[in-house]
Design a protein around this motif. Structure first.
Motif, PDB file in Angstrom:
ATOM      1  N   MET A 274       0.828  -1.182   0.000  1.00 31.31           N
ATOM      2  CA  MET A 274       0.000   0.000   0.000  1.00 31.31           C
ATOM      3  C   MET A 274       0.874   1.247   0.000  1.00 31.31           C
ATOM      4  O   MET A 274       1.832   1.339   0.756  1.00 31.31           O
ATOM      5  CB  MET A 274      -0.892  -0.023   1.248  1.00 31.31           C
ATOM      6  CG  MET A 274      -1.787   1.162   1.366  1.00 31.31           C
ATOM      7  SD  MET A 274      -2.835   0.960   2.819  1.00 31.31           S
ATOM      8  CE  MET A 274      -4.235   1.850   2.299  1.00 31.31           C
ATOM      9  N   ALA A 275       0.552   2.199  -0.821  1.00 32.28           N
ATOM     10  CA  ALA A 275       1.328   3.436  -0.947  1.00 32.28           C
ATOM     11  C   ALA A 275       1.121   4.325   0.281  1.00 32.28           C
ATOM     12  O   ALA A 275       0.064   4.308   0.908  1.00 32.28           O
ATOM     13  CB  ALA A 275       0.914   4.193  -2.203  1.00 32.28           C
ATOM     14  N   GLN A 276       2.147   5.082   0.604  1.00 32.11           N
ATOM     15  CA  GLN A 276       2.056   6.038   1.706  1.00 32.11           C
ATOM     16  C   GLN A 276       1.116   7.183   1.348  1.00 32.11           C
ATOM     17  O   GLN A 276       1.037   7.591   0.189  1.00 32.11           O
ATOM     18  CB  GLN A 276       3.438   6.621   2.009  1.00 32.11           C
ATOM     19  CG  GLN A 276       4.431   5.621   2.512  1.00 32.11           C
ATOM     20  CD  GLN A 276       4.109   5.149   3.924  1.00 32.11           C
ATOM     21  OE1 GLN A 276       3.545   5.879   4.721  1.00 32.11           O
ATOM     22  NE2 GLN A 276       4.458   3.911   4.209  1.00 32.11           N
ATOM     23  N   THR A 277       0.415   7.686   2.319  1.00 34.14           N
ATOM     24  CA  THR A 277      -0.453   8.840   2.128  1.00 34.14           C
ATOM     25  C   THR A 277       0.115   9.991   2.954  1.00 34.14           C
ATOM     26  O   THR A 277       0.100   9.941   4.189  1.00 34.14           O
ATOM     27  CB  THR A 277      -1.891   8.540   2.573  1.00 34.14           C
ATOM     28  OG1 THR A 277      -2.368   7.417   1.827  1.00 34.14           O
ATOM     29  CG2 THR A 277      -2.792   9.744   2.345  1.00 34.14           C
TER      30      THR A 277
END
Length: 137
Positions: A1-4
């Protein structure tokens, strides 16, 4: 999951600038050389080697700032214990806003930063020390 990322670097700079005093280059030039003012150059050593320095400025890279300010740190630098105004600057005025806000948060006072940084100082004709000559290895 990509960082936000929830807070942008620009937002951090804007928050810092609301918390500290921002000096124009003209205001900083008027303070330069006073015994009760210390200019703090937070640029990387390579930047100072390449671009030169403001005479009399104390060099402290951004990465060591908190440790050099804290008297309880083994890295403490006594310059930060002096009863002076500290004017932070970097190359363009972004890192120095963050640095000045951090210093103020730690209790250092009074602090300010110079809008436009070293580039604005140079462009305004402020005094400079020439870049250091690189040593041949």
């Amino acid at each position: 999951m990509a960082q936000t990322i929830v807070v942008s670097s620009q937002q951090l700079v804007e928050e810092a600038e609301r918390a500290i005093e921002t000096l124009t280059v003209a205001q900083a030039l008027a303070l330069h050389g006073r015994d009760d003012v210390t200019f703090v150059d937070i640029r990387d050593p390579r930047e100072r080697e390449r671009e030169g320095k403001i005479p009399g400025a104390f060099s402290c890279t951004r990465g060591m700032l908190e440790f050099w300010i804290d008297p309880a740190s083994r890295y403490y630098k006594p310059v930060f214990g002096e009863d002076k105004t500290f004017v932070f600057f970097c190359a363009g005025g972004l890192r120095s806003a963050l640095a000045a806000a951090t210093a103020k948060h730690m209790g250092l006072q009074p602090v300010a930063h110079m809008a436009g940084g070293f580039g604005a100082w140079r462009d305004a004709g402020g005094p400079l020390e020439a870049p250091e000559a690189r040593k041949a290895t």
